[in-house]
Design a protein around this motif. Structure first.
Motif, PDB file in Angstrom:
ATOM      1  N   HIS A   1       0.981  -1.238  -0.135  1.00 25.10           N
ATOM      2  CA  HIS A   1       0.149  -0.001   0.067  1.00 25.10           C
ATOM      3  C   HIS A   1       0.773   1.348   0.097  1.00 25.10           C
ATOM      4  O   HIS A   1       0.426   2.187  -0.619  1.00 25.10           O
ATOM      5  CB  HIS A   1      -0.771  -0.069   1.253  1.00 25.10           C
ATOM      6  N   ALA A   2       2.166   1.280   0.676  1.00 25.76           N
ATOM      7  CA  ALA A   2       2.690   2.612   0.773  1.00 25.76           C
ATOM      8  C   ALA A   2       3.294   2.856  -0.805  1.00 25.76           C
ATOM      9  O   ALA A   2       3.207   4.086  -1.215  1.00 25.76           O
ATOM     10  CB  ALA A   2       3.993   2.311   1.626  1.00 25.76           C
ATOM     11  N   PHE A   3       3.674   1.640  -1.359  1.00 25.56           N
ATOM     12  CA  PHE A   3       3.986   2.240  -2.976  1.00 25.56           C
ATOM     13  C   PHE A   3       2.795   2.504  -3.697  1.00 25.56           C
ATOM     14  O   PHE A   3       2.755   3.178  -4.634  1.00 25.56           O
ATOM     15  CB  PHE A   3       4.711   0.972  -3.644  1.00 25.56           C
ATOM     16  N   ALA A   4       1.707   1.543  -3.597  1.00 21.51           N
ATOM     17  CA  ALA A   4       0.513   1.806  -4.112  1.00 21.51           C
ATOM     18  C   ALA A   4      -0.060   3.319  -3.992  1.00 21.51           C
ATOM     19  O   ALA A   4      -0.536   4.037  -5.039  1.00 21.51           O
ATOM     20  CB  ALA A   4      -0.612   0.890  -3.802  1.00 21.51           C
ATOM     21  N   ASN A   5      -0.025   3.682  -2.840  1.00 22.11           N
ATOM     22  CA  ASN A   5      -0.639   5.277  -2.619  1.00 22.11           C
ATOM     23  C   ASN A   5       0.334   6.303  -3.399  1.00 22.11           C
ATOM     24  O   ASN A   5      -0.275   7.341  -3.546  1.00 22.11           O
ATOM     25  CB  ASN A   5      -0.750   5.514  -0.839  1.00 22.11           C
ATOM     26  N   GLU A   6       1.632   5.890  -3.653  1.00 23.11           N
ATOM     27  CA  GLU A   6       2.262   6.796  -4.251  1.00 23.11           C
ATOM     28  C   GLU A   6       2.077   6.685  -5.878  1.00 23.11           C
ATOM     29  O   GLU A   6       3.008   7.097  -6.665  1.00 23.11           O
ATOM     30  CB  GLU A   6       3.651   6.932  -3.978  1.00 23.11           C
ATOM     31  N   GLY A   7       1.289   5.654  -6.247  1.00 22.75           N
ATOM     32  CA  GLY A   7       1.154   5.362  -7.699  1.00 22.75           C
ATOM     33  C   GLY A   7       2.497   4.514  -8.289  1.00 22.75           C
ATOM     34  O   GLY A   7       2.791   4.561  -9.499  1.00 22.75           O
ATOM     35  N   ARG A   8       2.880   3.839  -7.271  1.00 21.44           N
ATOM     36  CA  ARG A   8       4.330   3.385  -7.822  1.00 21.44           C
ATOM     37  C   ARG A   8       4.213   1.540  -7.676  1.00 21.44           C
ATOM     38  O   ARG A   8       5.241   1.062  -7.333  1.00 21.44           O
ATOM     39  CB  ARG A   8       5.645   3.805  -7.237  1.00 21.44           C
ATOM     40  N   LEU A   9       3.381   1.028  -7.595  1.00 18.01           N
ATOM     41  CA  LEU A   9       2.973  -0.532  -7.246  1.00 18.01           C
ATOM     42  C   LEU A   9       2.615  -0.909  -8.564  1.00 18.01           C
ATOM     43  O   LEU A   9       1.394  -0.458  -9.459  1.00 18.01           O
ATOM     44  CB  LEU A   9       1.926  -0.853  -6.394  1.00 18.01           C
ATOM     45  N   ILE A  10       3.302  -1.878  -9.508  1.00 19.49           N
ATOM     46  CA  ILE A  10       2.690  -2.322 -10.584  1.00 19.49           C
ATOM     47  C   ILE A  10       2.762  -3.953 -10.602  1.00 19.49           C
ATOM     48  O   ILE A  10       3.375  -4.447  -9.727  1.00 19.49           O
ATOM     49  CB  ILE A  10       3.837  -2.093 -11.654  1.00 19.49           C
ATOM     50  N   GLY A  11       1.590  -4.520 -11.218  1.00 22.06           N
ATOM     51  CA  GLY A  11       1.438  -6.041 -11.087  1.00 22.06           C
ATOM     52  C   GLY A  11       1.866  -6.702 -12.185  1.00 22.06           C
ATOM     53  O   GLY A  11       1.588  -6.268 -13.543  1.00 22.06           O
ATOM     54  N   HIS A  12       2.554  -7.795 -11.808  1.00 21.52           N
ATOM     55  CA  HIS A  12       3.117  -8.712 -12.967  1.00 21.52           C
ATOM     56  C   HIS A  12       2.570 -10.111 -12.726  1.00 21.52           C
ATOM     57  O   HIS A  12       2.897 -10.734 -11.778  1.00 21.52           O
ATOM     58  CB  HIS A  12       4.459  -8.498 -12.778  1.00 21.52           C
ATOM     59  N   GLY A  13       1.688 -10.429 -13.868  1.00 19.01           N
ATOM     60  CA  GLY A  13       1.042 -11.691 -13.871  1.00 19.01           C
ATOM     61  C   GLY A  13       2.271 -12.968 -14.351  1.00 19.01           C
ATOM     62  O   GLY A  13       3.157 -12.479 -15.332  1.00 19.01           O
ATOM     63  N   VAL A  14       1.957 -14.050 -13.791  1.00 18.61           N
ATOM     64  CA  VAL A  14       2.963 -15.033 -14.411  1.00 18.61           C
ATOM     65  C   VAL A  14       2.171 -16.181 -15.007  1.00 18.61           C
ATOM     66  O   VAL A  14       2.491 -16.888 -16.095  1.00 18.61           O
ATOM     67  CB  VAL A  14       3.513 -15.700 -13.122  1.00 18.61           C
ATOM     68  N   PHE A  15       0.820 -16.581 -14.716  1.00 13.63           N
ATOM     69  CA  PHE A  15       0.326 -17.979 -14.845  1.00 13.63           C
ATOM     70  C   PHE A  15      -0.943 -17.731 -15.748  1.00 13.63           C
ATOM     71  O   PHE A  15      -1.634 -18.785 -15.839  1.00 13.63           O
ATOM     72  CB  PHE A  15      -0.241 -18.523 -13.571  1.00 13.63           C
ATOM     73  N   PHE A  16      -1.220 -16.670 -16.403  1.00 10.79           N
ATOM     74  CA  PHE A  16      -2.601 -16.612 -17.199  1.00 10.79           C
ATOM     75  C   PHE A  16      -2.460 -17.605 -18.545  1.00 10.79           C
ATOM     76  O   PHE A  16      -3.406 -17.926 -18.857  1.00 10.79           O
ATOM     77  CB  PHE A  16      -2.850 -15.314 -17.384  1.00 10.79           C
ATOM     78  N   SER A  17      -1.282 -17.525 -19.029  1.00 14.04           N
ATOM     79  CA  SER A  17      -1.411 -18.553 -20.162  1.00 14.04           C
ATOM     80  C   SER A  17      -1.953 -17.730 -21.301  1.00 14.04           C
ATOM     81  O   SER A  17      -3.180 -18.163 -21.772  1.00 14.04           O
ATOM     82  CB  SER A  17      -1.780 -19.744 -19.950  1.00 14.04           C
ATOM     83  N   LEU A  18      -1.652 -16.802 -21.629  1.00 11.15           N
ATOM     84  CA  LEU A  18      -2.379 -15.831 -22.605  1.00 11.15           C
ATOM     85  C   LEU A  18      -2.672 -16.449 -23.925  1.00 11.15           C
ATOM     86  O   LEU A  18      -3.844 -16.163 -24.387  1.00 11.15           O
ATOM     87  CB  LEU A  18      -1.409 -14.484 -23.127  1.00 11.15           C
ATOM     88  N   PHE A  19      -2.054 -17.285 -24.580  1.00 15.61           N
ATOM     89  CA  PHE A  19      -2.370 -17.784 -25.530  1.00 15.61           C
ATOM     90  C   PHE A  19      -2.739 -19.429 -25.869  1.00 15.61           C
ATOM     91  O   PHE A  19      -2.924 -20.144 -26.822  1.00 15.61           O
ATOM     92  CB  PHE A  19      -0.972 -17.944 -26.713  1.00 15.61           C
ATOM     93  N   SER A  20      -3.322 -19.811 -24.726  1.00  7.08           N
ATOM     94  CA  SER A  20      -3.939 -21.200 -24.483  1.00  7.08           C
ATOM     95  C   SER A  20      -5.110 -21.243 -25.434  1.00  7.08           C
ATOM     96  O   SER A  20      -6.086 -20.282 -25.460  1.00  7.08           O
ATOM     97  CB  SER A  20      -4.379 -21.357 -23.263  1.00  7.08           C
ATOM     98  N   GLY A  21      -5.061 -22.103 -26.490  1.00  8.29           N
ATOM     99  CA  GLY A  21      -6.126 -22.277 -27.310  1.00  8.29           C
ATOM    100  C   GLY A  21      -7.411 -22.470 -26.746  1.00  8.29           C
ATOM    101  O   GLY A  21      -8.544 -22.047 -27.431  1.00  8.29           O
ATOM    102  N   ARG A  22      -7.543 -22.991 -25.597  1.00  8.03           N
ATOM    103  CA  ARG A  22      -9.007 -23.198 -25.071  1.00  8.03           C
ATOM    104  C   ARG A  22      -9.200 -22.245 -23.863  1.00  8.03           C
ATOM    105  O   ARG A  22      -7.897 -22.495 -22.861  1.00  8.03           O
ATOM    106  CB  ARG A  22      -9.129 -24.827 -24.803  1.00  8.03           C
TER     107      ARG A  22
END
Lengths: 58, 372
Positions: B54-75
């Protein structure tokens, strides 16, 4: 970015009791907050099993 | 005036946090990137870690980085739907500045067991990728970005990657993470120069840069050849710092430069000191960036309609399943090659006939490393 002294202190205490996240030892996964309270994890979902955070997947 | 923030990939990991602590104490860390989908099976999270986010988020400096969504899975899967729900939930709890994911599809039958590997650059995969990015934006309401992949099967794929990324992010007015260690892997593994590749990326759409270390692996089938892998388990090589110095002024919308390293490589005091030294070196390069004009793009879509029907392709799904199974169970390169030649991927858009043998060998190694 400057962090408050209170947060730095809490962080230092927290790191001391925190387990490394690559362990599979579930018994270590329940960590109390530094003030002893359990805080609901907004990131937890029942669908998410353990895995290695921020891994280099290469 | 635009500022570029120097940050770290920071997760609930004692070793990473211990390595970062002196930098937090000295107010050197200007942003943190959190892999919001990579926490352990823990219902409770320590209050102090939430406070840090929250300390970083409140300054607009928290960024989220997903790992497991699997963007190109066909199904389209139940797990992807749950991932979006989860993203929506954490986006409500934390004020992220933007959200990113990896390029590729995850090998492995189980959602969280595998590693991202590349896909053919076709209209089918483009449609699926655009569909998924729109749904990610819909879940988080923040700028959405994609990271360039470290692994490619052949040099043609390396050269086409930037253009394909550009087409993918266009409908969401998205951005890319230019991971310079990933780029370094490509340069090393295909013996090409940086000038030949870097300008093929949409550099005006780079909002974030990653740097990290990695490892070398000896090829068994191509004696004497070493493969560079993006394992995040070592200090940043000098060549990657040189790439940062080279790239930083080419990216007019750059906002974050992030240092990544896995906690497992930060067990010793020396490794933590090396991590801090890498951060300070990175930060010094960032501060030297010249002539920073204001951001010209807010990376938010002007108008985006989420399709009622989720884009899917059963043939792609079958091919991915077949490929994952071959990679995860192959006894070695020869076995995998024989099985691929007899599979539905032969003479298809996957162009397995053009794959560099040592990269096929590496794909097997990556898939088997992350199989659970």
């Amino acid at each position: 970015m400057e962090l408050s002294k209170a947060l730095l202190g809490a962080l230092l205490l927290g790191i001391a009791v925190e387990t490394s996240s690559c362990t599979k030892d579930e018994s270590k996964n329940v960590t109390p907050a530094n003030n002893g309270e359990q805080v609901q994890n907004p990131a937890a979902t029942p669908e998410q099993p353990d895995n290695c955070p921020a891994c280099g997947l290469g | 005036m635009r500022t570029i923030y120097s940050g770290v990939a920071c997760n609930l990991d004692a070793d990473i946090l211990q390595a970062c602590y002196p930098l937090f104490e000295a107010s050197k860390i200007e942003a943190i990137e959190w892999s919001f989908d990579a926490l352990y099976k823990r219902r409770n999270i320590p209050d102090w870690f939430l406070q840090l986010l929250h300390a970083f988020a409140n300054e607009g400096r928290l960024i989220g980085h997903g790992v497991f969504f699997s963007l190109f899975s066909g199904r389209w899967t139940y797990e992807q739907q749950a991932w979006l729900k989860h993203l929506s939930k954490v986006s409500s709890a934390f004020r992220f500045d933007h959200i990113t994911e990896h390029f590729g599809f995850m090998t492995g039958a189980d959602f969280h067991s595998g590693a991202p590997l590349s896909i053919p650059y076709t209209n089918t995969t483009l449609t699926i990728g655009k569909d998924r990015l729109a749904r990610i934006y819909d879940a988080c309401g923040k700028p959405v970005g994609l990271e360039n992949l470290a692994f490619s099967y052949d040099i043609d794929e390396v050269k086409r990657h930037g253009d394909f990324l550009s087409k993918l992010i266009e409908p969401v007015n998205g951005f890319i993470i230019l991971d310079l260690h990933n780029l370094y892997c490509q340069l090393q593994n295909f013996s090409v120069g940086v000038d030949e590749i870097i300008n093929l990326y949409p550099l005006e759409r780079v909002r974030e840069i990653h740097i990290s270390g990695g490892s070398w692996e000896d090829s068994i089938i191509d004696i004497g050849r070493k493969i560079r892998r993006d394992t995040h388990n070592d200090a940043v090589p000098q060549e990657v710092f040189a790439l940062l110095e080279y790239a930083i002024d080419k990216c007019p919308n750059l906002k974050y430069v992030i240092l990544e390293q896995v906690g497992g490589a930060l067990h010793t005091q020396q490794s933590r000191e090396d991590f801090a030294a890498d951060f300070l070196k990175m930060s010094a390069i960032v501060k030297q960036a010249k002539g920073l004009p204001p951001e010209t793009n807010d990376f938010l879509p002007k108008e985006l309609i989420i399709p009622a029907l989720v884009a899917e392709d059963e043939e792609l799904h079958q091919q991915q399943t077949e490929l994952s199974e071959i990679f995860e169970t192959a006894a070695g390169y020869d076995d995998a090659l024989m099985r691929l030649q007899q599979s539905s991927l032969a003479n298809s858009d996957w162009q397995i006939e053009n794959w560099a043998p040592y990269m096929l060998e590496t794909a097997i190694s990556i898939a088997q490393k992350w199989k659970k």
